[in-house]
Design a protein around this motif. Structure first.
Motif, short mmCIF file in Angstrom:
data_model
loop_
_atom_site.label_atom_id
_atom_site.label_comp_id
_atom_site.label_asym_id
_atom_site.label_seq_id
_atom_site.Cartn_x
_atom_site.Cartn_y
_atom_site.Cartn_z
N ALA A 190 0.35 -25.36 -19.97
CA ALA A 190 1.46 -26.22 -19.58
C ALA A 190 2.77 -25.44 -19.53
N ASN A 191 2.77 -24.27 -20.14
CA ASN A 191 3.95 -23.40 -20.05
C ASN A 191 4.04 -22.84 -18.62
N PRO A 192 5.17 -23.02 -17.94
CA PRO A 192 5.25 -22.61 -16.53
C PRO A 192 4.95 -21.13 -16.30
N VAL A 193 5.37 -20.26 -17.26
CA VAL A 193 5.14 -18.82 -17.04
C VAL A 193 3.64 -18.52 -17.11
N ARG A 194 2.97 -19.05 -18.16
CA ARG A 194 1.53 -18.85 -18.26
C ARG A 194 0.83 -19.48 -17.06
N PHE A 195 1.35 -20.64 -16.63
CA PHE A 195 0.73 -21.31 -15.49
C PHE A 195 0.84 -20.45 -14.24
N GLN A 196 1.98 -19.81 -14.06
CA GLN A 196 2.12 -18.98 -12.85
C GLN A 196 1.24 -17.75 -12.92
N ASN A 197 1.03 -17.22 -14.14
CA ASN A 197 0.08 -16.11 -14.28
C ASN A 197 -1.32 -16.57 -13.89
N LEU A 198 -1.67 -17.77 -14.35
CA LEU A 198 -2.99 -18.33 -14.01
C LEU A 198 -3.11 -18.52 -12.50
N CYS A 199 -2.01 -19.01 -11.90
CA CYS A 199 -2.02 -19.25 -10.46
C CYS A 199 -2.29 -17.98 -9.69
N ARG A 200 -1.72 -16.87 -10.16
CA ARG A 200 -1.88 -15.61 -9.44
C ARG A 200 -3.36 -15.24 -9.31
N ILE A 201 -4.15 -15.66 -10.31
CA ILE A 201 -5.60 -15.41 -10.21
C ILE A 201 -6.27 -16.52 -9.40
N LEU A 202 -5.91 -17.77 -9.71
CA LEU A 202 -6.65 -18.91 -9.14
C LEU A 202 -6.41 -19.10 -7.65
N VAL A 203 -5.19 -18.85 -7.18
CA VAL A 203 -4.89 -19.15 -5.78
C VAL A 203 -5.78 -18.33 -4.84
N PRO A 204 -5.85 -16.98 -5.00
CA PRO A 204 -6.76 -16.26 -4.10
C PRO A 204 -8.22 -16.64 -4.29
N VAL A 205 -8.63 -16.91 -5.54
CA VAL A 205 -10.03 -17.28 -5.78
C VAL A 205 -10.36 -18.56 -5.03
N LEU A 206 -9.49 -19.57 -5.17
CA LEU A 206 -9.75 -20.85 -4.52
C LEU A 206 -9.68 -20.73 -3.00
N GLY A 207 -8.72 -19.94 -2.52
CA GLY A 207 -8.56 -19.79 -1.08
C GLY A 207 -9.80 -19.14 -0.47
N ILE A 208 -10.24 -18.02 -1.08
CA ILE A 208 -11.43 -17.35 -0.55
C ILE A 208 -12.65 -18.25 -0.73
N GLY A 209 -12.70 -18.95 -1.87
CA GLY A 209 -13.81 -19.87 -2.13
C GLY A 209 -13.90 -20.94 -1.05
N ALA A 210 -12.75 -21.51 -0.69
CA ALA A 210 -12.75 -22.56 0.35
C ALA A 210 -13.28 -22.00 1.65
#
Lengths: 219, 255
Positions: free
Chosen positions: B6-26
């Motif tokens: 829920a911490n925005p900084v940690r969330f953005q770190n998580l996003c940096r991994i998840l966004v490409p994973v989800l995009g390629i996954g889709a």
């Protein structure tokens, strides 16, 4: 009912009496809608009389949403709501009082005119009483649901269309059961009972949600 | 885990991994699913080639319903705990959900014409999906209508929660209504069970749509957070310039 609510309702009725007839907007819209739909449907009597319950209910549910955009907006702008809140009075009571007065001022004329409107559309005399009863039972659902949405948009100017966009989906359930109740032509139908249940549910939930919204506007 | 991210900084770190994973996954799920579904899978013995729209239609509606549940859940968290990240999530999910709902209704209408003989039928499922589209649109409209940031967040959250209460009521009433007024011949109950060769591309494409939804929402959330940070930096910088200017003018009374 506490004296605060009755005082509020009395004030609303006096205000409506001095407003130069704007309280009659809903009733005028209601009658105009039925007259115009009679023209739209054409002169065939049987066709019109089949559609009469649906049209009367549709007209009543739309007419009851008129002037809702001013229900809370004026009291929020001129500080009435703030005075009430600072005074330590319950906002739930305020919303209940507002909803009841909207019901009395706007919806009661529609309710009284509804058998006339049904008759004009060619409904058989046997269902006139049921039209009245179903609207009397379903009216609180229409008014309380619409009023709840008007509390959400109380700080917006010209929010009429937005209110209809949000309250429209809410009106589907009372409309389905209200028209269904008239079509059964049975005073003890389960449609009428469910309509009553929807009204009771709306009367419980709407003041609470309206209070949440009004608190946001007062923050 | 949720409170950790829920911490925005940690969330953005998580996003940096998840966004490409989800995009390629889709991409890796939807493209093969559509190729298989639209070209390779055998035609249905009753519906012929028409049924192939299932691979576009069904995932859209399923993920749109999940999107509404996500919107209502995020709105609840944002309203009760006043968590700004939950509100950002709700704000990002609404347009994606609306677009998926529209896609589902549109493809459904195209499918309905050859199968049922009508583009639109007032069936319980169709009606509640249409109502869901209105709920998404109402949410977006009220959100953009209220100028004040805090008020618009909270009012929009209440609107989303009202819709979540209302959807089951609508579903129930329309079930009742259409059972009274409409012959049941239009929609066959059940129908033949779907063969594995047809169902696998469907599951893949549902998973792919879900990835697409996650990808779009997370990207939107990231850019929203970046925008907020940029705004805060500009505010701070202009504050520094203003205080420096006032200090200079104090030190130099002639100026």
């Amino acid at each position: 009912m506490t004296s605060a609510i009755t005082g509020l309702i009395g004030r609303e009725i006096r205000k409506a009496g001095r407003s130069g007839g704007s309280w009659a907007q809903g009733a005028v819209f209601f009658i105009l809608f039925t007259v115009l739909s009679a023209f739209a449907l054409g002169p065939e009597q049987e066709f019109r009389s089949n559609l009469a319950p649906a049209l009367v209910w549709l007209a009543a549910s739309l007419a009851s949403q008129l002037s809702l955009d001013r229900l809370f907006a004026e009291d929020l702008r001129d500080g009435t709501l703030e005075c009430w809140f600072v005074d330590g009075q319950s906002l739930v009571e305020f919303s209940i009082g507002k909803f009841i007065s909207h019901w009395l001022v706007v919806f009661t004329p529609i309710l009284i005119l509804s058998p006339l409107a049904a008759l004009m559309l060619g409904a058989p005399v046997s269902i006139l009483a049921l039209t009245f009863i179903s609207l009397a039972i379903g009216g609180p659902a229409l008014v309380f649901m619409g009023g709840m949405v008007s509390a959400l948009t109380a700080n917006l100017r010209g929010s009429g269309l937005l209110i209809v966009l949000i309250s429209g989906p809410l009106l589907a359930a009372p409309l389905i059961f209200g028209v269904g109740a008239v079509q059964t032509a049975d005073i003890a139908s389960s449609e009428l009972k469910i309509l009553g249940a929807i009204s009771l549910g709306a009367m419980v939930i709407a003041p609470v949600i309206a209070t949440l919204a009004l608190k946001v506007h007062l923050e | 885990m949720f409170s950790y991210f829920a911490n925005p900084v940690r969330f953005q770190n998580l996003c940096r991994i998840l966004v490409p994973v989800l995009g390629i996954g889709a991409l890796l799920l939807i493209v093969p699913a559509w190729v298989m579904g639209l070209f390779l899978v055998p035609p249905d013995y009753q519906q012929g080639d028409t049924f192939r729209i299932i691979y576009v239609h069904v995932p859209a509606v399923i993920v749109a319903s999940l999107a509404y549940a996500f919107l209502a859940g995020a709105s609840f968290v944002s309203f009760v705990w006043r968590h700004s990240l939950a509100d950002t999530a709700a704000k990002a999910a609404a347009p994606v959900g609306a677009a998926l709902t529209f896609l589902g209704l549109f493809t459904g209408a195209l499918w309905g014409k050859p199968m049922w003989g009508a583009y639109w039928v007032w069936d319980a499922r169709l009606t509640s999906t249409l109502i869901m589209l209105f709920l998404f649109l109402g949410y977006i409209a009220i959100r953009s209508a209220i100028r004040d940031e805090v008020a618009s967040t909270r009012i929009a959250a209440i609107t989303a929660m009202i819709g979540a209460i209302n959807l089951p009521i609508i579903k129930f009433s329309v079930d009742w209504w259409s059972s009274l007024h409409q012959p049941a011949s239009l929609l066959r109950a059940g129908g033949p069970a779907i063969d594995a060769s047809m169902s696998w591309p469907l599951y893949m494409s549902i998973a792919g749509y879900a990835c697409l939804f996650g990808w779009l929402v997370l990207q939107q959330m990231q850019s929203e957070l970046d925008e907020r940070r940029a705004y805060a930096l500009v505010q701070r910088a202009s504050g520094r310039i203003a205080s420096k200017a006032s200090a200079q003018s104090k030190g130099n009374p002639d100026a």
